[in-house]
Motif scaffolding. Structure first.
Motif, PDB file in Angstrom:
ATOM      1  N   LYS A 109       0.849  -1.195   0.000  1.00 37.02           N
ATOM      2  CA  LYS A 109       0.000   0.000   0.000  1.00 37.02           C
ATOM      3  C   LYS A 109       0.874   1.230   0.000  1.00 37.02           C
ATOM      4  CE  LYS A 109      -0.546   0.020   5.009  1.00 37.02           C
ATOM      5  NZ  LYS A 109      -1.475  -0.002   6.124  1.00 37.02           N
ATOM      6  N   GLY A 110       0.237   2.376  -0.127  1.00 37.99           N
ATOM      7  CA  GLY A 110       0.991   3.623  -0.171  1.00 37.99           C
ATOM      8  C   GLY A 110       1.928   3.626  -1.367  1.00 37.99           C
ATOM      9  N   PRO A 111       3.116   4.180  -1.218  1.00 38.00           N
ATOM     10  CA  PRO A 111       4.045   4.239  -2.357  1.00 38.00           C
ATOM     11  C   PRO A 111       4.554   2.857  -2.763  1.00 38.00           C
ATOM     12  CG  PRO A 111       5.128   5.015  -0.367  1.00 38.00           C
ATOM     13  CD  PRO A 111       3.671   4.820  -0.026  1.00 38.00           C
ATOM     14  N   TYR A 112       4.363   1.857  -1.891  1.00 34.58           N
ATOM     15  CA  TYR A 112       4.801   0.492  -2.199  1.00 34.58           C
ATOM     16  C   TYR A 112       3.926  -0.156  -3.263  1.00 34.58           C
ATOM     17  CZ  TYR A 112       7.858   1.211   1.700  1.00 34.58           C
ATOM     18  OH  TYR A 112       8.823   1.738   2.518  1.00 34.58           O
ATOM     19  N   ARG A 113       2.827   0.471  -3.614  1.00 37.21           N
ATOM     20  CA  ARG A 113       2.020  -0.010  -4.753  1.00 37.21           C
ATOM     21  C   ARG A 113       2.772   0.195  -6.061  1.00 37.21           C
ATOM     22  NH1 ARG A 113      -3.480   3.128  -3.907  1.00 37.21           N
ATOM     23  NH2 ARG A 113      -2.270   4.152  -2.316  1.00 37.21           N
ATOM     24  N   TRP A 114       3.634   1.214  -6.101  1.00 42.05           N
ATOM     25  CA  TRP A 114       4.297   1.585  -7.354  1.00 42.05           C
ATOM     26  C   TRP A 114       5.800   1.310  -7.365  1.00 42.05           C
ATOM     27  CZ3 TRP A 114       0.843   5.125  -5.025  1.00 42.05           C
ATOM     28  CH2 TRP A 114      -0.411   5.157  -5.622  1.00 42.05           C
ATOM     29  N   MET A 115       6.402   1.271  -6.181  1.00 39.74           N
ATOM     30  CA  MET A 115       7.857   1.065  -6.095  1.00 39.74           C
ATOM     31  C   MET A 115       8.169   0.076  -4.989  1.00 39.74           C
ATOM     32  SD  MET A 115       9.367   4.919  -5.728  1.00 39.74           S
ATOM     33  CE  MET A 115      10.949   4.501  -6.406  1.00 39.74           C
ATOM     34  N   LYS A 116       9.242  -0.652  -5.181  1.00 37.02           N
ATOM     35  CA  LYS A 116       9.672  -1.578  -4.131  1.00 37.02           C
ATOM     36  C   LYS A 116      10.368  -0.855  -2.983  1.00 37.02           C
ATOM     37  CE  LYS A 116      10.480  -6.108  -5.581  1.00 37.02           C
ATOM     38  NZ  LYS A 116      11.413  -7.139  -5.992  1.00 37.02           N
ATOM     39  N   HIS A 117      11.102   0.190  -3.280  1.00 37.65           N
ATOM     40  CA  HIS A 117      11.929   0.846  -2.267  1.00 37.65           C
ATOM     41  C   HIS A 117      11.785   2.371  -2.306  1.00 37.65           C
ATOM     42  CE1 HIS A 117      13.863  -2.999  -1.542  1.00 37.65           C
ATOM     43  NE2 HIS A 117      13.998  -3.129  -2.848  1.00 37.65           N
ATOM     44  N   PRO A 118      10.595   2.885  -1.999  1.00 41.07           N
ATOM     45  CA  PRO A 118      10.430   4.350  -2.088  1.00 41.07           C
ATOM     46  C   PRO A 118      11.323   5.119  -1.120  1.00 41.07           C
ATOM     47  CG  PRO A 118       8.528   3.344  -1.040  1.00 41.07           C
ATOM     48  CD  PRO A 118       9.364   2.218  -1.575  1.00 41.07           C
ATOM     49  N   ASN A 119      11.618   4.556   0.041  1.00 42.26           N
ATOM     50  CA  ASN A 119      12.454   5.290   0.982  1.00 42.26           C
ATOM     51  C   ASN A 119      13.875   5.452   0.454  1.00 42.26           C
ATOM     52  OD1 ASN A 119      12.207   6.651   3.576  1.00 42.26           O
ATOM     53  ND2 ASN A 119      13.860   5.279   4.192  1.00 42.26           N
ATOM     54  N   TYR A 120      14.362   4.477  -0.309  1.00 41.86           N
ATOM     55  CA  TYR A 120      15.698   4.622  -0.903  1.00 41.86           C
ATOM     56  C   TYR A 120      15.679   5.685  -1.996  1.00 41.86           C
ATOM     57  CZ  TYR A 120      16.645   0.293   1.616  1.00 41.86           C
ATOM     58  OH  TYR A 120      16.789  -0.658   2.590  1.00 41.86           O
ATOM     59  N   ALA A 121      14.582   5.781  -2.713  1.00 44.13           N
ATOM     60  CA  ALA A 121      14.452   6.858  -3.710  1.00 44.13           C
ATOM     61  C   ALA A 121      14.481   8.214  -3.010  1.00 44.13           C
ATOM     62  CB  ALA A 121      13.162   6.690  -4.509  1.00 44.13           C
ATOM     63  N   VAL A 122      13.851   8.293  -1.844  1.00 41.90           N
ATOM     64  CA  VAL A 122      13.856   9.523  -1.057  1.00 41.90           C
ATOM     65  C   VAL A 122      15.285   9.901  -0.679  1.00 41.90           C
ATOM     66  CG1 VAL A 122      13.257  10.447   1.237  1.00 41.90           C
ATOM     67  CG2 VAL A 122      11.502   9.349  -0.175  1.00 41.90           C
ATOM     68  N   VAL A 123      16.058   8.931  -0.207  1.00 44.99           N
ATOM     69  CA  VAL A 123      17.443   9.211   0.197  1.00 44.99           C
ATOM     70  C   VAL A 123      18.267   9.682  -1.003  1.00 44.99           C
ATOM     71  CG1 VAL A 123      19.567   8.219   1.137  1.00 44.99           C
ATOM     72  CG2 VAL A 123      17.363   7.671   2.185  1.00 44.99           C
ATOM     73  N   ILE A 124      18.084   9.046  -2.142  1.00 45.15           N
ATOM     74  CA  ILE A 124      18.793   9.469  -3.355  1.00 45.15           C
ATOM     75  C   ILE A 124      18.487  10.934  -3.650  1.00 45.15           C
ATOM     76  CG2 ILE A 124      18.864   9.207  -5.877  1.00 45.15           C
ATOM     77  CD1 ILE A 124      18.387   6.145  -5.351  1.00 45.15           C
ATOM     78  N   LEU A 125      17.208  11.293  -3.600  1.00 45.32           N
ATOM     79  CA  LEU A 125      16.811  12.669  -3.885  1.00 45.32           C
ATOM     80  C   LEU A 125      17.319  13.644  -2.819  1.00 45.32           C
ATOM     81  CD1 LEU A 125      13.210  11.977  -5.217  1.00 45.32           C
ATOM     82  CD2 LEU A 125      15.223  12.678  -6.540  1.00 45.32           C
ATOM     83  N   GLU A 126      17.328  13.226  -1.565  1.00 43.09           N
ATOM     84  CA  GLU A 126      17.866  14.084  -0.505  1.00 43.09           C
ATOM     85  C   GLU A 126      19.357  14.344  -0.716  1.00 43.09           C
ATOM     86  OE1 GLU A 126      15.274  13.279   3.502  1.00 43.09           O
ATOM     87  OE2 GLU A 126      16.936  11.928   3.064  1.00 43.09           O
ATOM     88  N   PHE A 127      20.091  13.315  -1.102  1.00 39.95           N
ATOM     89  CA  PHE A 127      21.534  13.470  -1.304  1.00 39.95           C
ATOM     90  C   PHE A 127      21.834  14.359  -2.512  1.00 39.95           C
ATOM     91  CE2 PHE A 127      23.889   9.880   1.129  1.00 39.95           C
ATOM     92  CZ  PHE A 127      23.175  10.154   2.274  1.00 39.95           C
ATOM     93  N   ILE A 128      20.831  14.617  -3.314  1.00 40.34           N
ATOM     94  CA  ILE A 128      20.991  15.559  -4.428  1.00 40.34           C
ATOM     95  C   ILE A 128      20.518  16.955  -4.022  1.00 40.34           C
ATOM     96  CG2 ILE A 128      20.154  16.171  -6.743  1.00 40.34           C
ATOM     97  CD1 ILE A 128      19.977  13.080  -7.273  1.00 40.34           C
ATOM     98  N   PHE A 129      19.281  17.043  -3.520  1.00 37.13           N
ATOM     99  CA  PHE A 129      18.668  18.362  -3.319  1.00 37.13           C
ATOM    100  C   PHE A 129      19.084  19.084  -2.043  1.00 37.13           C
ATOM    101  CE2 PHE A 129      16.040  16.593  -6.648  1.00 37.13           C
ATOM    102  CZ  PHE A 129      16.010  17.673  -7.517  1.00 37.13           C
ATOM    103  N   LEU A 130      19.434  18.357  -0.985  1.00 37.77           N
ATOM    104  CA  LEU A 130      19.911  19.066   0.207  1.00 37.77           C
ATOM    105  C   LEU A 130      21.217  19.813  -0.091  1.00 37.77           C
ATOM    106  CD1 LEU A 130      19.048  16.502   3.040  1.00 37.77           C
ATOM    107  CD2 LEU A 130      17.788  18.554   2.389  1.00 37.77           C
ATOM    108  N   PRO A 131      22.209  19.182  -0.733  1.00 39.45           N
ATOM    109  CA  PRO A 131      23.408  19.962  -1.096  1.00 39.45           C
ATOM    110  C   PRO A 131      23.129  21.038  -2.140  1.00 39.45           C
ATOM    111  CG  PRO A 131      23.901  17.617  -1.103  1.00 39.45           C
ATOM    112  CD  PRO A 131      22.410  17.753  -0.961  1.00 39.45           C
ATOM    113  N   LEU A 132      22.227  20.780  -3.083  1.00 40.11           N
ATOM    114  CA  LEU A 132      21.916  21.786  -4.102  1.00 40.11           C
ATOM    115  C   LEU A 132      21.361  23.065  -3.495  1.00 40.11           C
ATOM    116  CD1 LEU A 132      20.298  20.016  -7.195  1.00 40.11           C
ATOM    117  CD2 LEU A 132      22.445  21.274  -7.094  1.00 40.11           C
TER     118      LEU A 132
END
Length: 168
Positions: A109-132
């Motif tokens: 349920k939630g984002p797991y309906r569409w992705m296996k690892h949404p929290n890892y996608a979040v971390v990837i995006l954080e490691f890009i946008f927080l420094p940006l």
């Protein structure tokens, strides 16, 4: 403003660790088994060093907010929404460790309906946008590479643990 930003992120991470510890106790009572213990300390270290690097780069090079700060903040807030949607969707099963309750059903349920690892996608995006947000490009590049390496190990361990222990 930067220090307030860092303090908010630190408070968020501390709160998440408290939730993770409580969830760990709950699922271990259900017979959860931990996987990936060998790489977990390196994962934690990488996340701590990310914030150390971000802080050091911004302070040492006197970085200021990006001219695109408003758009970046919107992206960061959107990403945080996904983080908490994933956390709430997993409920007591959410953790920073790989803890698997044998024969439990996978959460879909939630984002797991569409992705296996949404929290890892979040971390990837954080490691890009927080420094940006502050133009901390060395932190962005270094930790994006380290995170990619870590996620390769982490996702393999998690997939194996889930495949071997959850109900199909």
């Amino acid at each position: 403003m930067f220090w307030l930003f860092i303090m908010l992120l630190a408070a968020q991470r501390i709160a998440e660790m408290i939730v993770a510890r409580r969830n760990e106790q709950k699922v271990k009572k259900q017979g959860a088994v931990e996987y990936g213990e060998g790489h977990y300390p390196f994962l934690v270290l990488m996340h701590v060093l990310f914030f150390v690097s971000l802080t050091a780069e911004v302070a040492a090079f006197q970085k200021t907010l990006s001219p695109r700060w408003a758009a970046i903040i919107c992206i960061i807030l959107f990403v945080q929404g996904i983080r908490y949607w994933a956390l709430l969707s997993l409920g007591r099963y959410w953790n920073t460790k790989i803890l698997v309750v044998p024969d439990a059903e996978l959460v879909r349920k939630g984002p797991y309906r569409w992705m296996k690892h949404p929290n890892y996608a979040v971390v990837i995006l954080e490691f890009i946008f927080l420094p940006l947000l502050y133009g901390a490009y060395w932190t962005l590049f270094l930790f994006s590479i380290l995170n990619a390496c870590m996620l390769t190990v982490r996702i393999r361990a998690e997939e194996k643990a889930l495949e071997e222990n959850t109900a199909k």
